[in-house]
Design a protein around this motif. Structure first.
Motif, PDB file in Angstrom:
ATOM      1  N   GLU A  37       2.425  -1.144  -8.026  1.00 47.99           N
ATOM      2  CA  GLU A  37       1.051  -1.650  -7.975  1.00 47.99           C
ATOM      3  C   GLU A  37       0.872  -2.834  -8.919  1.00 47.99           C
ATOM      4  O   GLU A  37       0.182  -3.798  -8.584  1.00 47.99           O
ATOM      5  CB  GLU A  37       0.060  -0.519  -8.281  1.00 47.99           C
ATOM      6  N   GLU A  80       0.823  -1.223   0.000  1.00 44.87           N
ATOM      7  CA  GLU A  80       0.000   0.000   0.000  1.00 44.87           C
ATOM      8  C   GLU A  80       0.852   1.266   0.000  1.00 44.87           C
ATOM      9  O   GLU A  80       0.384   2.346  -0.361  1.00 44.87           O
ATOM     10  CB  GLU A  80      -0.934   0.040   1.222  1.00 44.87           C
ATOM     11  N   ALA A 111       1.375   4.070  -2.739  1.00 47.28           N
ATOM     12  CA  ALA A 111       0.660   5.347  -2.838  1.00 47.28           C
ATOM     13  C   ALA A 111       1.555   6.525  -2.457  1.00 47.28           C
ATOM     14  O   ALA A 111       1.273   7.674  -2.820  1.00 47.28           O
ATOM     15  CB  ALA A 111      -0.578   5.316  -1.943  1.00 47.28           C
ATOM     16  N   ARG A 130       5.001   4.196  -8.555  1.00 47.12           N
ATOM     17  CA  ARG A 130       3.737   3.711  -8.010  1.00 47.12           C
ATOM     18  C   ARG A 130       3.091   2.685  -8.944  1.00 47.12           C
ATOM     19  O   ARG A 130       2.661   1.610  -8.514  1.00 47.12           O
ATOM     20  CB  ARG A 130       2.798   4.901  -7.790  1.00 47.12           C
ATOM     21  N   PRO A 140       6.157  -3.213  -2.405  1.00 51.03           N
ATOM     22  CA  PRO A 140       6.359  -1.860  -1.850  1.00 51.03           C
ATOM     23  C   PRO A 140       7.396  -1.098  -2.679  1.00 51.03           C
ATOM     24  O   PRO A 140       8.187  -1.720  -3.401  1.00 51.03           O
ATOM     25  CB  PRO A 140       6.918  -2.114  -0.449  1.00 51.03           C
TER      26      PRO A 140
END
Ligand code: BF8
Ligand code: SF4
Length: 653
Positions: free
Chosen positions: A507, A493, A496, A503, A512
């Motif tokens: 994703e 997460e 973000a 990012r 990470p």
């Protein structure tokens, strides 16, 4: 002694809520911690801070007056350049020896395993063993893993001497860099040889040319990064498994009020791994239950904790500056230690509680601790004995004194080179493509320690945050990893928090933006990854858009790491000033001259905002050199995180 830092000051010592609570608790109970002792040491010696003191012989100790008014020569005639270079060389030898001796312990355990002489160990990654065997020229066809392992061990044992003239894993270094090392005379020949020679050269009356001394210091460090540390990492993977992505938890919240808590502190997984296994023994779990606990909870500290987290998902209690504070929770039955970064003070702090300090390495005894001599040949049995001692201590715990101040934070680890390449489909191509397109600008290894001279973890977190929000992938090891984990920057997460390019990549892969590559010896993984990228592109490592950073370093091991990272072609930014500023010539060599010969240098920049800007400019410069799209980084940086750039040592920005 009652500490003088006083209540309320904990917030300037550390950014972490768990640490603040325990520092306050230490003050209430009159327990001294590292910060109190640092204060009691003020003012620290200015000559030593500049590297200008020498006690290498009994004509001394000597010191050089940095203001040019007092003596400019030691009794033997050594000036500032020689003294500073010798001191740095000795620090590198100490750090390199520490990693390499850890590697030797792993290697000897592995050799015993291959000869069927151990209990508690296995060949967990046979495929990796066979790959290593082929790499070092050991036949695998039709042979058992044990036969192959025995021969691999013998080949690697020779890396400690200098029988072959070069280390086995130097073959991983791009040829263009090997040629550079050869031209400079810094190809590492043997782990022990380079370290012994470093001590020889720095004896009074041997190497009295600071450039010559520092070149050998680089060679010594390379025998760590591509030798001792790499052997430690590779054979640990063979014996305990090559890390794969894994979730775990971190901070003091991983302790359990209802369970027996055992903290594994130090570095070598050959101890911690068998203790984790023993803690699952039904007989010991039953013993814990009979004493009123609901189970046995093993947690990690420092690098051995990273080893356990990377391979087993074992929860992590904290990094370097947490080792005293974890005792102050009153919830630990035992702290089991081997070696390196273990403060002698833990014995004093533990005396205030029921906690047992159990030392295990005959190389590292602690007066006042309980010593259980660890012999890997009886690994399972001794681990069982250690866990039993911890469980029995639960009967003495005073639950009213237990204070576990926070809830744990989730973090992800397990990013070995194999795991990273696996996530990319088995080839560096997707990463190279993302870097070439500029989606990811480059990668930075943020590594190293905590240092009580800085607010704990602040520099790690701030630097990393600024890098990821500017689309720079961050690789972490050691205590820097733990800092980022506690800050919540190591879960998928956290993508973000990254810039749009990084990012999107994170994703799509579910990873990470800050990848945990392991313990400090696992900085060798960073070297392997850098070499793989360079090899894929057919360039030298120094041409890649990479950098290293050790924002809160304290140890001699960190100096060795910084030196081999630079010697391998990756410029490294230090957040704490090394003791070299007494010699402008040495500073100029480290911060400038090295760039001409190894294509990388040291930069000192304590301000994380300025360090991030410097690194971003450096990465864009490297991109330009490769003909990749590059951008100008203006002095303002990204909105909200801007800071002007103070003059960094060796600034190119
Ligand atoms: O080897 S990062 S404080 S624990 S020296 Fe020590 Fe520094 Fe931590 Fe691991 Ni590395
Ligand atoms: Fe002094 Fe030289 Fe001896 Fe160092 S080696 S203590 S500078 S006399």
């Amino acid at each position: 002694m009652t500490s003088s830092n006083g209540n309320g000051s904990a917030r300037r010592l550390t950014i972490n809520e768990d640490a603040q609570a325990m520092i306050d608790e230490a003050h209430r109970q009159g327990i001294d911690t590292v910060w109190d002792r640092l204060e009691a040491q003020q003012p620290q010696c200015g000559y030593c801070a500049l590297g200008l003191s020498c006690r290498n012989c009994a004509m001394g100790p000597c010191r050089i007056d940095p203001f040019g008014e007092g003596p400019q020569k030691g009794v033997c005639g050594a000036g500032a350049d020689v003294i500073v270079a010798r001191n740095l060389g000795r620090a590198i030898a100490a750090g390199s020896s520490s990693h390499s001796d850890h590697g030797r312990d792993i290697l000897e355990t592995f050799r015993s395993l291959a000869h069927g002489e151990t209990t508690g160990y296995e060949i967990a990654d046979e495929a990796k063993l066979r790959r290593l065997a082929e790499e070092v020229g050991v036949a695998t066809e039709g042979r058992s893993p044990e036969e192959v392992g025995a021969d691999v061990a013998d080949v690697l044992l020779e890396d400690y001497g200098s029988k072959r003239g070069t280390l086995s894993f130097v073959g991983r270094v791009p040829e263009i860099r090997r040629d550079r090392w050869e031209a400079l005379g810094i190809t590492p020949r043997g782990v022990d040889r380079e370290n012994v020679e470093m001590l020889h050269r720095t004896h009074m009356g041997v190497d009295n040319d600071y450039v010559n001394t520092l070149l050998h210091a680089l060679r010594t460090s390379l025998s760590d990064g591509w030798g001792g540390s790499m052997i430690a990492t590779e054979l640990s993977d063979v014996m305990f498994g090559t890390p794969k992505p894994v979730m775990s938890e971190v901070n003091l919240g991983v302790l359990r009020k209802d369970q027996v808590n055992i903290a594994m502190h130090g570095h070598n997984p050959m101890l911690s791994d068998v203790v984790v296994a023993a803690a699952q023994d039904p007989e010991l779990v039953e013993l814990a239950r009979s004493l009123g606990a609901t189970g046995i909870n093993v947690v990690g500290l420092c690098c051995t904790g990273n080893e356990l987290m990377m391979r087993r998902g074992v929860p992590m209690a904290g990094n370097h500056l947490m080792q005293e504070l974890v005792l102050i929770t009153g919830a630990l039955e035992a702290m089991v230690v081997d070696y390196q970064c273990i403060m002698p003070s833990i014995v004093d702090v533990a005396k205030c509680y029921h906690t047992k300090i159990i030392s295990t390495s005959d190389k590292a005894k602690f007066t006042g601790a309980t010593h259980v001599s660890f012999d890997p040949k009886r690994g399972a049995e001794i681990a069982h004995q250690i866990v039993r001692m911890a469980v029995e201590a639960f009967a003495d715990r005073n639950q009213e004194r237990v204070r576990i101040p926070v809830e744990p934070v989730r973090w992800m680890g397990g990013f070995s080179v194999e795991a990273i390449l696996g996530a990319l489909g088995g080839t560096p191509k997707p990463l190279v493509d993302a870097i070439a397109a500029g989606t990811i600008r480059g990668a930075v290894a943020v590594v190293g320690c905590n240092n009580p001279k800085l607010p704990q973890d602040l520099e790690h977190i701030e630097l990393t945050r600024r890098l990821i929000e500017n689309d720079i992938l961050v690789l972490v090891t050691g205590c820097a990893a733990v800092a980022n984990g506690k800050a919540g920057q190591m879960v998928p997460e956290a993508a973000a928090m990254a810039g749009p390019g990084l990012r999107a990549v994170c994703e799509s892969l579910g990873i990470p933006p800050v990848l945990h590559m392991g313990s400090c010896v696992d900085n060798s993984r960073v070297m392997v990854l850098a070499a793989a990228l360079a090899g894929y592109l057919g360039v030298d490592i120094d041409q890649l858009p990479l950098a290293g950073a050790a924002p809160e370093w304290y140890s001699e091991k960190a100096v060795a790491i910084g030196a081999y990272v630079v010697g391998s072609g990756i410029t490294t930014v230090l957040g704490v000033q090394p003791p070299v500023f007494g010699s402008p010539n040495v500073v100029s060599l480290l911060a400038d001259g090295l760039d001409d010969v190894v294509g990388a240098k040291f930069v000192v920049e304590p301000d994380p905002a300025a360090a991030a800007l410097w690194i971003r400019r450096h990465i864009e410069t490297k991109r330009r050199g490769l003909g990749l799209p590059a951008v100008e980084i203006d002095g303002d940086g990204p909105a909200g995180t801007a800071a002007p750039v103070p003059a960094a040592v060796g600034s190119e920005g």
